[in-house]
Design a protein around this motif. Structure first.
Motif, PDB file in Angstrom:
ATOM      1  N   ILE A  11       0.886  -1.171   0.000  1.00 31.13           N
ATOM      2  CA  ILE A  11       0.000   0.000   0.000  1.00 31.13           C
ATOM      3  C   ILE A  11       0.920   1.216   0.000  1.00 31.13           C
ATOM      4  CG2 ILE A  11      -1.774   1.261   1.263  1.00 31.13           C
ATOM      5  CD1 ILE A  11      -2.619  -1.511   2.410  1.00 31.13           C
ATOM      6  N   LEU A  12       0.796   2.029  -1.035  1.00 30.95           N
ATOM      7  CA  LEU A  12       1.734   3.129  -1.254  1.00 30.95           C
ATOM      8  C   LEU A  12       1.387   4.355  -0.406  1.00 30.95           C
ATOM      9  CD1 LEU A  12       1.905   2.773  -5.106  1.00 30.95           C
ATOM     10  CD2 LEU A  12       3.694   2.154  -3.493  1.00 30.95           C
ATOM     11  N   PRO A  13       2.416   5.064   0.075  1.00 29.66           N
ATOM     12  CA  PRO A  13       2.178   6.299   0.816  1.00 29.66           C
ATOM     13  C   PRO A  13       1.807   7.431  -0.144  1.00 29.66           C
ATOM     14  CG  PRO A  13       4.522   5.972   0.550  1.00 29.66           C
ATOM     15  CD  PRO A  13       3.840   4.757  -0.031  1.00 29.66           C
ATOM     16  N   ASN A  14       1.214   8.450   0.394  1.00 35.62           N
ATOM     17  CA  ASN A  14       0.901   9.638  -0.410  1.00 35.62           C
ATOM     18  C   ASN A  14       2.074  10.601  -0.323  1.00 35.62           C
ATOM     19  OD1 ASN A  14      -1.648   8.748  -1.148  1.00 35.62           O
ATOM     20  ND2 ASN A  14      -2.553   9.509   0.749  1.00 35.62           N
ATOM     21  N   SER A  15       3.160  10.263  -1.001  1.00 36.57           N
ATOM     22  CA  SER A  15       4.339  11.131  -0.966  1.00 36.57           C
ATOM     23  C   SER A  15       5.097  11.000  -2.281  1.00 36.57           C
ATOM     24  CB  SER A  15       5.251  10.739   0.205  1.00 36.57           C
ATOM     25  OG  SER A  15       5.798   9.466  -0.008  1.00 36.57           O
ATOM     26  N   GLU A  16       6.088  11.863  -2.433  1.00 35.38           N
ATOM     27  CA  GLU A  16       6.899  11.877  -3.641  1.00 35.38           C
ATOM     28  C   GLU A  16       7.815  10.654  -3.742  1.00 35.38           C
ATOM     29  OE1 GLU A  16       6.872  14.070  -6.221  1.00 35.38           O
ATOM     30  OE2 GLU A  16       5.079  14.832  -5.255  1.00 35.38           O
ATOM     31  N   ILE A  17       8.101  10.003  -2.624  1.00 38.72           N
ATOM     32  CA  ILE A  17       9.043   8.887  -2.636  1.00 38.72           C
ATOM     33  C   ILE A  17       8.548   7.726  -3.487  1.00 38.72           C
ATOM     34  CG2 ILE A  17       8.205   7.659  -0.602  1.00 38.72           C
ATOM     35  CD1 ILE A  17      11.176   7.296   0.156  1.00 38.72           C
ATOM     36  N   LYS A  18       7.245   7.598  -3.664  1.00 37.43           N
ATOM     37  CA  LYS A  18       6.742   6.448  -4.408  1.00 37.43           C
ATOM     38  C   LYS A  18       7.111   6.489  -5.886  1.00 37.43           C
ATOM     39  CE  LYS A  18       1.959   7.822  -5.354  1.00 37.43           C
ATOM     40  NZ  LYS A  18       0.579   7.493  -5.056  1.00 37.43           N
ATOM     41  N   ASN A  19       7.491   7.645  -6.407  1.00 38.25           N
ATOM     42  CA  ASN A  19       7.914   7.741  -7.805  1.00 38.25           C
ATOM     43  C   ASN A  19       9.334   7.233  -8.018  1.00 38.25           C
ATOM     44  OD1 ASN A  19       5.498   8.841  -8.630  1.00 38.25           O
ATOM     45  ND2 ASN A  19       6.163  10.920  -8.177  1.00 38.25           N
ATOM     46  N   GLN A  20      10.057   6.984  -6.917  1.00 38.07           N
ATOM     47  CA  GLN A  20      11.466   6.630  -7.037  1.00 38.07           C
ATOM     48  C   GLN A  20      11.790   5.282  -6.398  1.00 38.07           C
ATOM     49  OE1 GLN A  20      13.168   9.799  -4.862  1.00 38.07           O
ATOM     50  NE2 GLN A  20      12.248  11.379  -6.089  1.00 38.07           N
ATOM     51  N   LEU A  21      10.814   4.448  -6.143  1.00 32.75           N
ATOM     52  CA  LEU A  21      11.074   3.180  -5.480  1.00 32.75           C
ATOM     53  C   LEU A  21      11.721   2.165  -6.420  1.00 32.75           C
ATOM     54  CD1 LEU A  21       7.902   2.617  -3.275  1.00 32.75           C
ATOM     55  CD2 LEU A  21      10.196   3.211  -2.518  1.00 32.75           C
ATOM     56  N   SER A  60      23.358  -9.552  -9.328  1.00 26.54           N
ATOM     57  CA  SER A  60      22.493  -8.650  -8.585  1.00 26.54           C
ATOM     58  C   SER A  60      21.714  -7.804  -9.577  1.00 26.54           C
ATOM     59  CB  SER A  60      23.315  -7.747  -7.667  1.00 26.54           C
ATOM     60  OG  SER A  60      23.991  -8.513  -6.700  1.00 26.54           O
ATOM     61  N   SER A  61      20.525  -7.379  -9.177  1.00 19.22           N
ATOM     62  CA  SER A  61      19.695  -6.563 -10.062  1.00 19.22           C
ATOM     63  C   SER A  61      19.052  -5.427  -9.282  1.00 19.22           C
ATOM     64  CB  SER A  61      18.566  -7.405 -10.675  1.00 19.22           C
ATOM     65  OG  SER A  61      19.066  -8.472 -11.410  1.00 19.22           O
ATOM     66  N   ILE A  62      18.861  -4.323  -9.981  1.00 19.40           N
ATOM     67  CA  ILE A  62      18.046  -3.230  -9.456  1.00 19.40           C
ATOM     68  C   ILE A  62      16.886  -3.060 -10.428  1.00 19.40           C
ATOM     69  CG2 ILE A  62      17.882  -0.766  -8.954  1.00 19.40           C
ATOM     70  CD1 ILE A  62      20.795  -0.784  -8.180  1.00 19.40           C
ATOM     71  N   VAL A  63      15.678  -3.137  -9.914  1.00 17.73           N
ATOM     72  CA  VAL A  63      14.481  -2.981 -10.730  1.00 17.73           C
ATOM     73  C   VAL A  63      13.738  -1.741 -10.241  1.00 17.73           C
ATOM     74  CG1 VAL A  63      12.297  -4.023 -11.403  1.00 17.73           C
ATOM     75  CG2 VAL A  63      14.306  -5.459 -11.120  1.00 17.73           C
ATOM     76  N   ILE A  64      13.579  -0.766 -11.121  1.00 15.61           N
ATOM     77  CA  ILE A  64      12.846   0.450 -10.781  1.00 15.61           C
ATOM     78  C   ILE A  64      11.359   0.164 -10.932  1.00 15.61           C
ATOM     79  CG2 ILE A  64      12.442   2.867 -11.363  1.00 15.61           C
ATOM     80  CD1 ILE A  64      15.333   2.888 -12.476  1.00 15.61           C
ATOM     81  N   LEU A  65      10.592   0.477  -9.910  1.00 17.43           N
ATOM     82  CA  LEU A  65       9.164   0.194  -9.921  1.00 17.43           C
ATOM     83  C   LEU A  65       8.407   1.288 -10.673  1.00 17.43           C
ATOM     84  CD1 LEU A  65       8.697  -1.029  -6.248  1.00 17.43           C
ATOM     85  CD2 LEU A  65       9.217  -2.358  -8.288  1.00 17.43           C
ATOM     86  N   PRO A  66       7.632   0.917 -11.685  1.00 18.10           N
ATOM     87  CA  PRO A  66       6.876   1.912 -12.467  1.00 18.10           C
ATOM     88  C   PRO A  66       5.573   2.264 -11.753  1.00 18.10           C
ATOM     89  CG  PRO A  66       6.522  -0.251 -13.393  1.00 18.10           C
ATOM     90  CD  PRO A  66       7.449  -0.434 -12.231  1.00 18.10           C
ATOM     91  N   ILE A  67       5.653   3.235 -10.879  1.00 26.28           N
ATOM     92  CA  ILE A  67       4.489   3.621 -10.081  1.00 26.28           C
ATOM     93  C   ILE A  67       3.940   4.948 -10.607  1.00 26.28           C
ATOM     94  CG2 ILE A  67       3.656   4.157  -7.771  1.00 26.28           C
ATOM     95  CD1 ILE A  67       6.057   2.520  -6.717  1.00 26.28           C
ATOM     96  N   ARG A  68       2.644   4.943 -10.893  1.00 24.14           N
ATOM     97  CA  ARG A  68       1.989   6.180 -11.350  1.00 24.14           C
ATOM     98  C   ARG A  68       1.462   6.941 -10.139  1.00 24.14           C
ATOM     99  NH1 ARG A  68      -0.309   2.103 -14.741  1.00 24.14           N
ATOM    100  NH2 ARG A  68      -2.114   2.208 -13.374  1.00 24.14           N
ATOM    101  N   GLU A  69       1.240   8.220 -10.324  1.00 26.01           N
ATOM    102  CA  GLU A  69       0.719   9.071  -9.241  1.00 26.01           C
ATOM    103  C   GLU A  69      -0.613   8.568  -8.704  1.00 26.01           C
ATOM    104  OE1 GLU A  69       1.910  11.795  -7.612  1.00 26.01           O
ATOM    105  OE2 GLU A  69       3.805  11.540  -8.675  1.00 26.01           O
ATOM    106  N   THR A  70      -1.413   7.963  -9.565  1.00 26.08           N
ATOM    107  CA  THR A  70      -2.751   7.529  -9.164  1.00 26.08           C
ATOM    108  C   THR A  70      -2.757   6.157  -8.482  1.00 26.08           C
ATOM    109  OG1 THR A  70      -3.077   6.586 -11.373  1.00 26.08           O
ATOM    110  CG2 THR A  70      -3.856   8.858 -11.000  1.00 26.08           C
TER     111      THR A  70
END
Length: 168
Positions: A11-21, A60-70
């Motif tokens: 469950i995502l927080p309502n903050s700017e950090i979710k665009n960079q997870l 090792s891998s880094i996967v950027i999560l594609p999270i939209r604002e909505t």
């Protein structure tokens, strides 16, 4: 031996950090795949249902999560298959963090191992030179061999920095 799927619903927080997870997966000695909301985003090797279809890979891998604002929540599926390694499965850390922190953590691990490798190479070289000048000094040859063995172990385990320099 077999295949497993680990599912995490966030469950995502309502903050700017979710665009960079991002998800940082430390090397696993098996094949794995990361899916976010059912979409494949990365992994290592080829996940399969048997030893013929599965292709292991250690990285090792880094996967950027594609999270939209909505987006209010996301589902991460971590699929693992192992038919080749005795330990099998996910046995190293899987970290969910901001992308910059995940990237820094992976870079620091690789830099630490590279620094240790450089020191071991220097020490082994110095003791080899010392042995050539003083042939009666058998302990210098022993220290040279020990440092070389530890150096080889360091570049072929952990983050396996040797694989960054050669293509397999």
């Amino acid at each position: 031996q077999g295949v497993a799927t680990y599912r995490l619903k966030i469950i995502l927080p309502n903050s700017e950090i979710k665009n960079q997870l991002a998800v940082l997966i430390s090397e696993q000695d098996t094949s794995y795949a990361i899916y976010v909301n059912g979409k494949y985003l990365g992994g290592a090797g080829k996940v399969g249902s048997n030893s013929i279809a599965s292709v292991p890979e250690t990285k090792s891998s880094i996967v950027i999560l594609p999270i939209r604002e909505t987006d209010k929540e996301i589902t991460i599926d971590f699929v693992v298959s192992n038919f080749s390694h005795r330990k099998g499965g996910a046995w190293n850390d899987i970290l969910l963090s901001p992308y910059t922190r995940a990237h820094e953590r992976l870079a620091h691990k690789k830099m630490n191992e590279s620094l240790i490798t450089a020191v071991l190479a220097f020490v082994s070289f110095c003791f080899l030179i010392f042995y050539f000048f003083e042939r009666k000094s058998h302990h210098a040859l022993g220290i040279f061999l020990f440092a070389r063995i530890v150096l080889l172990r360091n570049i072929t385990t952990g983050e396996r920095i040797l694989l960054d320099f050669i293509s397999v």
